[in-house]
Design a protein around this motif. Structure first.
Motif, mmCIF file in Angstrom:
data_model
loop_
_atom_site.group_PDB
_atom_site.id
_atom_site.type_symbol
_atom_site.label_atom_id
_atom_site.label_comp_id
_atom_site.label_asym_id
_atom_site.label_seq_id
_atom_site.Cartn_x
_atom_site.Cartn_y
_atom_site.Cartn_z
ATOM 1 N N SER A 331 0.834 -1.211 0.000
ATOM 2 C CA SER A 331 0.000 0.000 0.000
ATOM 3 C C SER A 331 0.869 1.261 0.000
ATOM 4 O O SER A 331 0.503 2.265 -0.610
ATOM 5 C CB SER A 331 -1.037 -0.032 1.130
ATOM 6 N N ASN A 375 -4.246 -1.771 14.584
ATOM 7 C CA ASN A 375 -4.242 -1.107 13.274
ATOM 8 C C ASN A 375 -3.348 0.146 13.256
ATOM 9 O O ASN A 375 -3.739 1.205 12.781
ATOM 10 C CB ASN A 375 -5.687 -0.756 12.870
ATOM 11 N N GLN A 376 -2.144 -0.005 13.817
ATOM 12 C CA GLN A 376 -1.226 1.130 13.884
ATOM 13 C C GLN A 376 0.188 0.693 13.516
ATOM 14 O O GLN A 376 0.455 -0.503 13.321
ATOM 15 C CB GLN A 376 -1.214 1.702 15.307
ATOM 16 N N SER A 391 -1.812 5.733 12.926
ATOM 17 C CA SER A 391 -2.814 4.779 12.439
ATOM 18 C C SER A 391 -2.432 4.268 11.051
ATOM 19 O O SER A 391 -1.794 4.961 10.264
ATOM 20 C CB SER A 391 -4.169 5.474 12.381
ATOM 21 N N GLN A 392 -2.835 3.047 10.769
ATOM 22 C CA GLN A 392 -2.608 2.521 9.422
ATOM 23 C C GLN A 392 -3.605 3.108 8.430
ATOM 24 O O GLN A 392 -3.421 3.009 7.219
ATOM 25 C CB GLN A 392 -2.690 0.990 9.426
ATOM 26 N N GLU A 393 -4.644 3.723 8.982
ATOM 27 C CA GLU A 393 -5.607 4.440 8.147
ATOM 28 C C GLU A 393 -4.890 5.620 7.494
ATOM 29 O O GLU A 393 -4.290 6.426 8.185
ATOM 30 C CB GLU A 393 -6.753 4.944 9.047
ATOM 31 N N GLY A 394 -4.909 5.703 6.194
ATOM 32 C CA GLY A 394 -4.266 6.831 5.492
ATOM 33 C C GLY A 394 -2.750 6.848 5.632
ATOM 34 O O GLY A 394 -2.123 7.904 5.542
ATOM 35 N N ILE A 395 -2.153 5.661 5.817
ATOM 36 C CA ILE A 395 -0.711 5.589 6.078
ATOM 37 C C ILE A 395 0.132 6.131 4.912
ATOM 38 O O ILE A 395 1.188 6.734 5.123
ATOM 39 C CB ILE A 395 -0.287 4.129 6.444
ATOM 40 N N THR A 398 0.310 9.823 5.299
ATOM 41 C CA THR A 398 1.085 10.132 6.510
ATOM 42 C C THR A 398 2.583 10.040 6.216
ATOM 43 O O THR A 398 3.355 10.937 6.563
ATOM 44 C CB THR A 398 0.737 9.138 7.644
#
Ligand code: 87F
Length: 512
Positions: A331, A375-376, A391-395, A398
């Protein structure tokens, strides 16, 4: 292994400190342990390993793209120069003659005429330019080549910074008018400044070389100069020369004026940047742990290291962690990050941390079983050692943003170092004091060559700073385009025995 035989251990980390007294040792350990250089059995020649060559590739990619926008085309000219061609422009070659390497034999038989290996390609290219340019319609002619050159120097060699063979690009252009040529000189210089400032995160001082330091074959030389705070030395980053009509007169590069039908000599430029850039980036950004790579030239911008794999961790959890690392890598790759996952099971996380730190990878991403659950990931910056959980959200975004921040922060740090060491003085004793405090000094200067010789001679100290060599005197680095202040009328040249009026502020300092 016999009992008494001592095994030679190369420890992983850089052990020498990046401090003036141990800088050479630090540099040598850094470039070998970071797998940038392999030493070679011909003095002054080095193997550029993928880790350093990738920096050169990033530079070539940027510069090649930009010069093509200016209408420059790439070509390739031979590495060998006949004696006759090389000696066509005897005047300025005389200074450089000791550095020219010659081929005199093939097998056991002497060649009928020795053949030189190019130290630069004016004498190779300009005879062809004379053939190709006939009419004003053949102008401008703007060619560049990416190649190696050989200069057989006898000063102590240093990988990247002073080598007998190096890689560079050399651009050579010809124009009908002086104005067009001069405009190109500055356009190219600005591209060189952008290589340093935007890619390598190193601020440079743009300026004109003094008469003593300019390329003797040309009318004027422009330069970008960088500063290495670890030893207070300046280093020439790249040069862009306006050659006027000097070479066109020597090589008969002429076109017929469409109005008067008279023959006109073309106006020429030449410009070059070398693999020295790699050495400068190591010297400026490296620290006690080794290399620190600016994200824009790092071939690996982030490395993922799986953590917390203990003996008690269940096999399926371990498999899941490795899978997560691979997914994360994919990703991030999609988001445009140059990322690698270090999944090797024969090295501990600690060993990997050291390894990638030493190699200067801008970001380390740690992922353990607990991070998977939450999830980090944990992200650690190479330049500041700052560590944070994200967070892995939007990594993807970031990490991309963080790389941008690192690039900017590295530049800001180097800019602060340059600014705080760039001084101005009108007073000779103060000049000497500042030089010994590793400063760059902008001082009023008359511009006369023998006066610059005196400044260098009289600012050199008796104290020995380097093997056998007395402390170096100050060189004229450039006449900065951005002058520190307006020169007050009547200001005298900095050298106490010079009674002439100063013409401009010139930046002086110890240099490579
Ligand atoms: C060494 C041996 C022989 C520098 C040399 O800067 C000749 C030379 O001409 C020599 N070392 N130079 C000056 C090179 C000038 C110019 N050439 C094209 C550049 C940029 C690229």
């Amino acid at each position: 292994m016999a009992d008494r035989e001592v095994k030679k251990v190369t420890r992983l980390g850089v052990e020498a400190k990046k401090e003036p007294d141990t800088l050479a040792e630090w540099y040598s350990q850094t470039i070998t342990k970071a797998e940038m250089i392999e030493y070679y059995d011909v003095s002054g020649c080095y193997i550029l390993r993928p880790w350093s060559f990738a920096i050169w590739e990033a530079i070539t990619k940027f510069f090649d793209t930009e010069i093509k926008k200016l209408g420059v085309e790439n070509a390739y000219f031979p590495i060998f120069v006949s004696k006759q061609a090389l000696e066509k422009e005897k005047t300025h070659i005389a200074d450089f003659a000791p550095e020219v390497a010659w081929v005199t034999k093939s097998g056991q038989s002497e060649l009928s005429e020795p053949i030189a290996v190019r130290p630069t390609s004016e004498t190779v290219m300009y005879p062809a330019y004379a053939k190709w340019i006939q009419s004003h319609r053949d102008l401008p002619l703007k060619l560049n080549q990416w190649c190696n050159v050989v200069r057989w120097e006898f000063k102590h060699p240093t990988p990247f910074l002073r080598t007998r063979e190096f890689l560079w690009q050399e651009g050579h252009s010809a124009f009908a008018t002086r104005d067009e040529a001069v405009a190109e000189v500055f356009a190219i210089l600005e591209l060189y400044a952008r290589i340093y400032e935007e890619l390598l995160a190193i601020p440079v001082v743009r300026g004109k070389k003094t008469e003593k330091e300019k390329f003797a074959g040309g009318d004027f030389t422009t330069t970008v100069e960088a500063y290495i705070s670890a030893n207070g030395r300046a280093i020439q980053g790249a040069t862009s020369h306006h050659l006027g009509q000097n070479f066109s007169k020597m090589f008969e590069i002429v076109y017929e004026d469409p109005d008067s039908q008279e023959k006109q000599f073309v106006f020429q430029n030449s410009w070059g940047v070398t693999t020295r850039t790699i050495g400068v980036v190591i010297m400026v950004h490296g620290d006690n742990k080794g290399l620190v790579l600016p994200p824009r030239v790092a071939c690996v911008q982030a490395v993922i290291v799986p953590c917390g794999v203990t003996a008690s961790l269940a096999e399926d959890k371990k498999t899941e962690l490795m899978k997560k690392c691979t997914e994360l890598k994919e990703s991030l790759t999609k988001a445009g990050v140059k990322v690698r996952a270090d999944l090797r099971d024969n090295y501990s996380p600690g060993w990997k941390f050291n390894h990638w730190e030493l190699k200067g990878v801008p970001l380390r991403i740690e992922l353990g079983p607990r991070d998977v659950k939450q999830n980090q990931v944990v992200v650690v910056r190479r330049d500041t050692a700052d560590k944070k959980t994200v967070s892995q959200e939007g990594i993807g975004k970031t990490i991309m943003d963080l790389l941008d921040t690192i690039q900017k922060d590295l530049y800001a740090k180097a800019k602060k170092e340059l600014d705080s060491n760039l001084s101005t003085t009108e007073d000779w004793p103060d000049f000497i004091k500042k030089l010994d405090n590793q400063k760059l000094i902008q001082a009023p200067f008359c511009g006369v060559i023998h006066c610059e010789d005196n400044i260098k001679k009289d600012s050199a100290r008796d104290a020995v700073v380097e093997e056998g060599a007395p402390a170096m005197g100050a060189k004229g680095l450039c006449i900065p385009f951005q002058q520190p202040q307006e020169l007050k009328p009547g200001t005298k040249c900095i050298h106490p025995k010079c009674s002439k009026e100063a013409k401009f502020y010139t930046m002086f300092g110890r240099s490579y």
